[in-house]
Design a protein around this motif. Sequence first.
Motif, PDB file in Angstrom:
ATOM      1  N   ALA A   6     -29.979 -26.737  13.908  1.00 50.07           N
ATOM      2  CA  ALA A   6     -30.815 -25.985  14.598  1.00 50.07           C
ATOM      3  C   ALA A   6     -30.324 -24.503  14.992  1.00 50.07           C
ATOM      4  O   ALA A   6     -31.003 -23.657  15.298  1.00 50.07           O
ATOM      5  CB  ALA A   6     -31.236 -26.805  15.559  1.00 50.07           C
ATOM      6  N   LEU A   7     -29.019 -24.862  15.755  1.00 46.97           N
ATOM      7  CA  LEU A   7     -28.177 -23.354  16.315  1.00 46.97           C
ATOM      8  C   LEU A   7     -28.080 -22.253  15.183  1.00 46.97           C
ATOM      9  O   LEU A   7     -28.206 -21.369  15.525  1.00 46.97           O
ATOM     10  CB  LEU A   7     -26.924 -23.830  16.828  1.00 46.97           C
ATOM     11  N   PRO A  11     -31.051 -19.373  17.551  1.00 48.33           N
ATOM     12  CA  PRO A  11     -30.110 -19.297  18.401  1.00 48.33           C
ATOM     13  C   PRO A  11     -30.567 -19.966  19.705  1.00 48.33           C
ATOM     14  O   PRO A  11     -31.723 -19.946  19.847  1.00 48.33           O
ATOM     15  CB  PRO A  11     -29.769 -17.675  18.305  1.00 48.33           C
ATOM     16  N   GLN A  12     -29.625 -20.375  20.389  1.00 48.33           N
ATOM     17  CA  GLN A  12     -29.858 -21.212  21.632  1.00 48.33           C
ATOM     18  C   GLN A  12     -29.879 -19.918  22.516  1.00 48.33           C
ATOM     19  O   GLN A  12     -29.033 -19.188  23.033  1.00 48.33           O
ATOM     20  CB  GLN A  12     -28.795 -22.041  22.261  1.00 48.33           C
ATOM     21  N   VAL A 138     -29.544 -14.739  27.847  1.00 54.62           N
ATOM     22  CA  VAL A 138     -28.224 -14.744  26.985  1.00 54.62           C
ATOM     23  C   VAL A 138     -28.612 -15.815  25.823  1.00 54.62           C
ATOM     24  O   VAL A 138     -29.109 -16.526  26.121  1.00 54.62           O
ATOM     25  CB  VAL A 138     -27.073 -15.339  27.833  1.00 54.62           C
ATOM     26  N   SER A 139     -27.960 -15.214  24.669  1.00 55.61           N
ATOM     27  CA  SER A 139     -28.402 -15.913  23.415  1.00 55.61           C
ATOM     28  C   SER A 139     -27.006 -16.365  22.841  1.00 55.61           C
ATOM     29  O   SER A 139     -26.235 -15.653  22.608  1.00 55.61           O
ATOM     30  CB  SER A 139     -29.317 -15.339  22.348  1.00 55.61           C
ATOM     31  N   ILE A 140     -26.920 -17.373  22.389  1.00 56.78           N
ATOM     32  CA  ILE A 140     -25.807 -17.911  21.590  1.00 56.78           C
ATOM     33  C   ILE A 140     -26.170 -18.376  20.030  1.00 56.78           C
ATOM     34  O   ILE A 140     -27.089 -19.142  20.036  1.00 56.78           O
ATOM     35  CB  ILE A 140     -25.107 -19.081  22.347  1.00 56.78           C
ATOM     36  N   ARG A 144     -23.721 -13.203  12.842  1.00 55.86           N
ATOM     37  CA  ARG A 144     -24.501 -12.571  11.709  1.00 55.86           C
ATOM     38  C   ARG A 144     -25.773 -12.306  11.991  1.00 55.86           C
ATOM     39  O   ARG A 144     -26.419 -11.340  11.562  1.00 55.86           O
ATOM     40  CB  ARG A 144     -24.261 -13.431  10.347  1.00 55.86           C
ATOM     41  N   LEU A 145     -26.585 -13.481  12.365  1.00 55.20           N
ATOM     42  CA  LEU A 145     -27.850 -13.367  12.803  1.00 55.20           C
ATOM     43  C   LEU A 145     -28.269 -12.331  13.882  1.00 55.20           C
ATOM     44  O   LEU A 145     -29.246 -11.689  13.791  1.00 55.20           O
ATOM     45  CB  LEU A 145     -28.226 -14.701  13.248  1.00 55.20           C
TER      46      LEU A 145
END
Length: 561
Positions: A6-7, A11-12, A138-140, A144-145
């Motif tokens: 899923a990650l 992205p989370q 904030v995204s983790i 590359r994405l």
Amino acid sequence: MPCAGALAAQPQVLRAAVLTSLAGTQEVTLPHVLGPADFAPEGSRVRYRLDFELPAAAVAAAEDEPLGVYVPKMSLAGRLMLNGERVGACDLGALEQLRCLHRPYLFVLPASQWRAGANTLEFEIFATSRQMNGLSSVSIGPARLFGDGPYGWRRFEQVTVANGLAWAAFCMGGIALCVSLALRGECLYGWFGATALAIALSNLNYTLTAPPVPPQFFSWFVFSVNQAMVPLLMLTVLSFFRRDWPWARRGLIAFMLLGPAVVWLSGSNRTVVALLYVPFVLFGPLLAVAAIRWAWRSHRKADLWMALSFFSVVAVSFIDWFRLTGRSAFEGTYFVTYVIPSTIVVMGGTLASQLATALKTARELTATLDKRVAERTEALTLANQRLEELSTTDSLTGLANRRHFDDILAKEWQRARRLRHPLALLMIDVDHFKQFNDTYGHLAGDDCLRQVAQILKQRLLRGSDTAARFGGEEFAVITSMDLEGALHIAELIRQDVENHPVSVDGVDAVHVSVSIGLSALVPDGSRSPAQLISLADEALYRAKRAGRNCVRAAAAQCVAA
């Protein structure tokens, strides 16, 4: 807890954070705007802590595909720590000296810094009363994405495009100012050039993250340039449409001079800066509507482009003004950052087109003027030649007149003296011309003189020979011959006249004759042209006394007809 798959696919996004500031510790939702109690009036640091879970599979996958932390915005400046270790900052240097608010950031971290399970991200943010936005969401996820997706597009928009527009405005401004200096007195290119340079300088807020000057001065400079840009743009529009509104012009120039001082005294306070834009918020729509009206009346495409461009600036300025006062979304940039430079490019293209058209027209006018000047010069040359001919030619016979005869005789005398060549003069008189006039009339007499002159022209084949009307029925011939040659040519002339009857009234043929006296000598210092004339004239009288229709030479026997 999100799984590794899923990650990788999605992205989370972290929106819950714990804020530690001067006001204490509290839970907040990102994006978050700080309050005045969270930092010192002169500016201070705050800290956001974000706790999240990371699956062991995601940490293992980070060995092959690194994970990244994507942050769209970090107030004025910020740095990032992961699990207590510092991993990056928006730029090098102390946070108090940086300005990173208009750039997105992507921190790519090695797999060794991630933990399977609980992880903690901490953002240390520097905030002031001029910029109270704290931290965006904030995204983790896989770096590359982000690079191919939101971070890449946002960086292109906020950095690449902003820099490109700034450079375009800078180049256009420099060119326009050079044109203004060259044209001297053309205010339009001067106002436009100053506007374009102001726009380029205002975009330093987007292109510089580590200003080489103190932050307070840099903030004041950016605010002041932004405020000067607005009246400059309005002055450009007024100048383009050639409208002289003295009250508006004086007010706009006064604002450009007083606005920076007010901004400095207020410490670049956002509220004061927003209030300073109020007159433009009121005047801008008025000028935009007037510009559209002027363009509509002129029916010119250039005017319409200029009016619509300015109208778009006024429209987006309303939106940005509300954003400046804190009534808009947290993330993103001001629309005027893109609209005004784009408008300047359109205006610059319009002015360049007008200048090119003017240069083309000027070139065509110059070519036409050169052509007309050439035609007039040619006509004037022909007229001068004609005038010269009239001043040196006898109007009746077309031969040289007495004045021209004197000039040529003097020149030929000097040339013959220099070369030690002989010079001969023939004095020719139409016999019994008064009787001819009394019998056939003066018009027939004029025809007689013209026909004798024509015989002289045909007989004198040498380029240096000159035939002239000496006066009345007398003619003179100057030739570079000795006495023998002069006698020969004189006899031929006498025979030609005798053998060619003169037409009277186009029907009758009347025989006329001429008497010729000549003299020939080699000029030297003891003689003069007057002596040559005197000798030839004496010989002419001898020819007349000898019965006319004959040739006589000075100091020689008459040659009978």
